[in-house]
Design a protein around this motif. Structure first.
Motif, mmCIF file in Angstrom:
data_model
loop_
_atom_site.group_PDB
_atom_site.id
_atom_site.type_symbol
_atom_site.label_atom_id
_atom_site.label_comp_id
_atom_site.label_asym_id
_atom_site.label_seq_id
_atom_site.Cartn_x
_atom_site.Cartn_y
_atom_site.Cartn_z
ATOM 1 N N VAL A 33 0.869 -1.164 0.000
ATOM 2 C CA VAL A 33 0.000 0.000 0.000
ATOM 3 C C VAL A 33 0.914 1.225 0.000
ATOM 4 O O VAL A 33 1.885 1.290 0.748
ATOM 5 C CB VAL A 33 -0.987 0.005 1.197
ATOM 6 N N ILE A 34 0.640 2.164 -0.899
ATOM 7 C CA ILE A 34 1.475 3.341 -1.069
ATOM 8 C C ILE A 34 0.893 4.488 -0.252
ATOM 9 O O ILE A 34 -0.256 4.877 -0.439
ATOM 10 C CB ILE A 34 1.560 3.766 -2.552
ATOM 11 N N VAL A 35 1.703 5.023 0.661
ATOM 12 C CA VAL A 35 1.290 6.153 1.483
ATOM 13 C C VAL A 35 1.647 7.433 0.731
ATOM 14 O O VAL A 35 2.812 7.676 0.408
ATOM 15 C CB VAL A 35 1.984 6.120 2.861
ATOM 16 N N THR A 36 0.640 8.251 0.463
ATOM 17 C CA THR A 36 0.836 9.417 -0.416
ATOM 18 C C THR A 36 0.908 10.741 0.333
ATOM 19 O O THR A 36 0.877 11.801 -0.282
ATOM 20 C CB THR A 36 -0.297 9.487 -1.459
ATOM 21 N N ALA A 37 1.025 10.701 1.648
ATOM 22 C CA ALA A 37 0.974 11.922 2.459
ATOM 23 C C ALA A 37 1.994 12.966 2.034
ATOM 24 O O ALA A 37 1.730 14.169 2.109
ATOM 25 C CB ALA A 37 1.167 11.577 3.937
ATOM 26 N N GLN A 90 2.608 15.131 -6.245
ATOM 27 C CA GLN A 90 1.819 14.822 -7.437
ATOM 28 C C GLN A 90 1.036 13.533 -7.206
ATOM 29 O O GLN A 90 1.478 12.656 -6.451
ATOM 30 C CB GLN A 90 2.731 14.656 -8.664
ATOM 31 N N PRO A 91 -0.138 13.389 -7.836
ATOM 32 C CA PRO A 91 -0.885 12.133 -7.721
ATOM 33 C C PRO A 91 -0.034 10.960 -8.205
ATOM 34 O O PRO A 91 0.751 11.099 -9.145
ATOM 35 C CB PRO A 91 -2.091 12.360 -8.648
ATOM 36 N N VAL A 92 -0.188 9.826 -7.545
ATOM 37 C CA VAL A 92 0.596 8.652 -7.911
ATOM 38 C C VAL A 92 -0.266 7.709 -8.743
ATOM 39 O O VAL A 92 -1.434 7.471 -8.427
ATOM 40 C CB VAL A 92 1.132 7.936 -6.654
ATOM 41 N N GLU A 93 0.314 7.214 -9.819
ATOM 42 C CA GLU A 93 -0.356 6.217 -10.646
ATOM 43 C C GLU A 93 0.249 4.858 -10.335
ATOM 44 O O GLU A 93 1.430 4.636 -10.562
ATOM 45 C CB GLU A 93 -0.195 6.552 -12.132
ATOM 46 N N THR A 94 -0.555 3.965 -9.791
ATOM 47 C CA THR A 94 -0.048 2.666 -9.358
ATOM 48 C C THR A 94 -1.171 1.641 -9.343
ATOM 49 O O THR A 94 -2.336 1.992 -9.156
ATOM 50 C CB THR A 94 0.583 2.771 -7.950
ATOM 51 N N LEU A 95 -0.792 0.403 -9.529
ATOM 52 C CA LEU A 95 -1.743 -0.698 -9.399
ATOM 53 C C LEU A 95 -1.876 -1.146 -7.951
ATOM 54 O O LEU A 95 -2.746 -1.955 -7.630
ATOM 55 C CB LEU A 95 -1.305 -1.882 -10.283
ATOM 56 N N HIS A 96 -1.013 -0.626 -7.081
ATOM 57 C CA HIS A 96 -1.075 -0.965 -5.661
ATOM 58 C C HIS A 96 -2.139 -0.120 -4.965
ATOM 59 O O HIS A 96 -2.569 0.914 -5.478
ATOM 60 C CB HIS A 96 0.281 -0.737 -5.002
ATOM 61 N N GLY A 97 -2.533 -0.551 -3.786
ATOM 62 C CA GLY A 97 -3.441 0.247 -2.976
ATOM 63 C C GLY A 97 -2.760 1.537 -2.541
ATOM 64 O O GLY A 97 -1.537 1.606 -2.454
#
Length: 220
Positions: free
Chosen positions: A183-187, A191-198
């Motif tokens: 799971v990618i923490v975006t805090a 920029q918005p992250v493009e990923t297939l992960h949560g």
């Protein structure tokens, strides 16, 4: 991505990166690395985006600067970062979330040396885990999967039974190579992250269910 399969799946353990994932130290790290880069004639603007998530010694070696003692320079970086924790603080809800986890079912896997990791965690109010893998514990840093595999082993589980919380590209690659879910923490992402992960903005957005089967992450 609250509908991603990692939410509501059961895991034996959670493994957390530190910087950018449970705390943010970007301002402090970039202050120190800027000083270092200027001293060595390295272009600051292009260099700073490359420092995150990797061990200092690996970052320095990657530059291939002539006549530079990477071990000595990495030691200087570490001491300077230990001295500067201004602006180091937790990702929202991280400390409370970590304290809700059973002690033997989570670990931190960081590219920072142990002394620096403990200093930043204390500054941010992050609890010290029973298992923490730091720069000294591996011969190859992220994106090599050794750190995540070692953390899982010390918790008595397989890496494939773990959910990894990450924010940086090298850490994501390390977790993928270890065979763990992510799971990618975006805090701290600008920029918005493009990923297939949560993905997860911060820990106020989730809760954990603990039972005999393991840990289950729920979006709230």
């Amino acid at each position: 991505m609250s509908d991603h399969p990692v939410f509501n799946s059961t895991y034996r353990a959670f493994l957390f990166d530190m910087d950018g994932t449970v705390l943010t130290s970007i301002a402090a790290a970039e202050r120190v690395w800027t000083t270092w880069a200027v001293r060595h004639g390295v272009d600051v603007e292009s260099f700073l985006p490359t420092i995150h998530g990797a061990r200092a010694i690996d970052t320095i070696r990657r530059l291939g600067l002539p006549g530079v003692d990477a071990e000595a320079e990495a030691a200087w970086i570490t001491e300077a970062e230990i001295d500067d924790v201004d602006g180091v603080f937790e990702v929202a809800g991280a400390a409370k979330f970590l304290r809700s986890l059973p002690a033997r079912q989570w670990a931190i896997v960081t590219s920072a040396p142990r002394e620096l990791a403990l200093r930043r965690m204390a500054a941010a109010g992050i609890p010290e885990p029973a298992v923490m893998i730091t720069a000294e514990d591996v011969t190859a840093g992220k994106p090599d999967p050794a750190g995540y595999r070692l953390a899982a082993r010390r918790l008595g589980v397989e890496a494939g039974q773990c959910l990894v919380f990450e924010d940086a590209t090298v850490g994501i690659l390390a977790a993928e190579a270890a065979g763990a879910d992510l799971v990618i923490v975006t805090a701290t992402h600008e920029q918005p992250v493009e990923t297939l992960h949560g993905t997860l903005v911060d820990y106020d957005m989730v809760r954990v269910q603990v039972d005999a089967a393991g840990l289950r992450l729920h979006a709230v």
